[in-house]
Design a protein around this motif. Sequence first.
Motif, short mmCIF file in Angstrom:
data_model
loop_
_atom_site.label_atom_id
_atom_site.label_comp_id
_atom_site.label_asym_id
_atom_site.label_seq_id
_atom_site.Cartn_x
_atom_site.Cartn_y
_atom_site.Cartn_z
N ALA A 100 1.86 -11.77 3.65
CA ALA A 100 2.77 -10.94 2.86
C ALA A 100 4.05 -11.71 2.59
N MET A 101 4.54 -11.56 1.37
CA MET A 101 5.79 -12.22 0.98
C MET A 101 6.30 -11.51 -0.26
N GLU A 102 7.60 -11.52 -0.41
CA GLU A 102 8.21 -10.89 -1.58
C GLU A 102 7.64 -11.47 -2.89
N HIS A 103 7.33 -10.64 -3.84
CA HIS A 103 6.79 -11.01 -5.16
C HIS A 103 5.37 -11.58 -5.11
N VAL A 104 4.77 -11.58 -3.91
CA VAL A 104 3.48 -12.25 -3.79
C VAL A 104 2.51 -11.33 -3.05
N SER A 105 1.33 -11.14 -3.62
CA SER A 105 0.31 -10.45 -2.84
C SER A 105 -0.77 -11.47 -2.47
N ILE A 106 -1.18 -11.44 -1.21
CA ILE A 106 -2.16 -12.41 -0.73
C ILE A 106 -3.31 -11.67 -0.08
N GLU A 107 -4.50 -11.92 -0.54
CA GLU A 107 -5.68 -11.32 0.09
C GLU A 107 -6.69 -12.42 0.34
N ARG A 108 -7.67 -12.09 1.18
CA ARG A 108 -8.74 -13.04 1.41
C ARG A 108 -9.94 -12.69 0.54
N LEU A 109 -10.57 -13.72 0.04
CA LEU A 109 -11.77 -13.51 -0.78
C LEU A 109 -12.82 -12.74 0.02
N ALA A 110 -12.97 -13.07 1.29
CA ALA A 110 -14.01 -12.47 2.12
C ALA A 110 -13.73 -10.99 2.41
#
Lengths: 425, 251
Positions: A100-110
């Motif tokens: 998690a980070m401001e302005h950024v969404s991060i997910e895993r492909l799996a």
Amino acid sequence: MAAPATEMDLTEARISDLTLPKGGWSEAARTDALARLRQTGLPQRRDEYWKFTRPDMLTQAGAQAAVFEHSEAPIFGAMDVLRIVFDDGVFNPDVSDALAMEHVSIERLADTDADIHWAKGVYGVLETAGQTPVARPLAALNTAFASDGVLIHVTGKAPKPISLVYNHGKETSDAILHHVIKIEAGAELTILENGPAAARFNKVMEVDVADGAFFHHVRAQGRDHERLAATHIFARLGTESTFKSFTLTVNGRMTRNDCVIELTGDDAIAHVAGACVGDGDFHHDDTVFVTHDAERCESRQVFKKVLRNGAVGVFQGKILVKAGAQKTDGYQISQSLLLDEDAQFLAKPELEIYADDVVCSHGSTSGAIDDEALFYLRSRGVPESIATDLLTLAFLAEAVEEIEDEALREVVVDRLEGWLERHRS
Amino acid sequence: MLTIKNLHVKLEEEDKQILKGVDLTVEAGKVHAIMGPNGSGKSTLSYVLSGREGYEVTDGTAHLGDVDLLDMEPEERAAAGLFLAFQYPVEIPGVGNMTFLRTAVNAQRKARGEEEMSAAEFLKVVRARAKELQIDADMLKRPVNVGFSGGEKKRNEILQMAMLEPKMCILDETDSGLDVDAMKLVATGVNALRDAGRGFLVITHYQRLLDHIKPDVVHIMADGRIVKTGGPELALEVENNGYADILAEVA
């Protein structure tokens, strides 16, 4: 037309021990990718872009053993970054930062098995576009079978770089990772990558850079010598967007880095650069394809290789300027510094231009250390080994200077200095 | 300081004898000049002394103090105190002038077992020396000699000399390619380094440099030998009458 039988056997043998993940938004893309792969088959020596690099080790079923041995600490280790760690291609949450980070969404492909996802518009889409006019079967294989990766969506200026760390532990690990990065209009992201990843690593990164967005990428492939890697970057650039990618490669028996860039919006800028140093059983291949499909775009390809003791460097770089891509400014340089007579550099620069108002230049050279410069330095008291290192770093400078961030540039230069010191004749 | 005895040198590639028995002694604190026509072996002498490849010493010796120069690598000769100001300073793209200077200074210090200069101390010294030679900050930052004018290159040579503080300085046609003002500036730089403990060997075609760097002794070299030695008046004789008279006289 389907690929010939022997190629099909090879391809089927390679995929027989892989599992195509089922369900969720990516399934259709994966099934399509498998069909693409079966259409072309895995790369063969006779394929036009595999004449200089033997594909066998990258395509055969099962990875050859590679023992991880190194003495250096990971590069970028001391920097303020958001770390995402993969061990032999498996996400390691214990040593990764929160995604998690401001302005950024991060997910895993799996992790993302929903039916609807933003990444659907990019995953396998840029890769598919990049299969024409030159097939890239290892990327299709990746899209079909990737076990994991990160899906990064950027909507503003990311407060710090995301650092992807690829650890290698298992002797015969065979990792396939696929990242998707979408940078919305005006947003900005820096991605760092480093680590040997696995005994064999197949990685794809698709990057969609929207209008006015920035993407910076600095990658270090190093440390573990025995590893094999085939990587692809597929990028699509919108109007007035910027893409800058630099790769440092030290060590590695076999590295093939493909970079496929499509400039689709006017006034976009794409720079792709690489510095590699190889000693002995080392084969490094940069294959770059830049397509100008909009007006007033600028592209630069700057690749420098230092080779010795039987090391082989390959550069295949193309600038394709489509009809209508007027005022294109294209530049390409590939150079090798051969430190002895056993090293080899193979280059295939290509320009294909269908617009009539463009500036495109390219050059490719192979040379040795300049004796005059070496004597000049020595006459001032600089020992031959240090003088040789200075001149080698000077040779690499044009590529390294493509890294905009000074702190990143410094850690890369440190790595190069360390390698040169350890590999003096 | 510098003692050369019966030095015979040929080119390695072609079997051609260039120096045919040079005898020369330069004392500490003195400036010796070598003049001579083209092809007399002046530049070869400077290259052989500094250790350039491509020459074979077939006879004779060269010592700096009591160290045998001819046995040493170029960097060892430099650390022992020998400095050659090049006729054609080499351009080195990608190596910053400042990095080059600091690497050289510290490499020599290390070779002599002295402590390396700190970055701050080095900066202070180099700025002061550069200022005297009218070398601006930009020239220090740029890659070594790249894009420098002829005068800038020669001033950069003298800056290196000033930073390295050698015992024995050889100036190989330092006046070539310089206009009068540039030559004066270079000469001022050299004169500032004249010192009781330092020897100079100034190689030149023309007397005009010697108006600015006044020699104690002038040698005339011809066909690989020193054929005549005298005071500063010998340089004037060359200027007025050319080499022909002198060569005829010694023949």
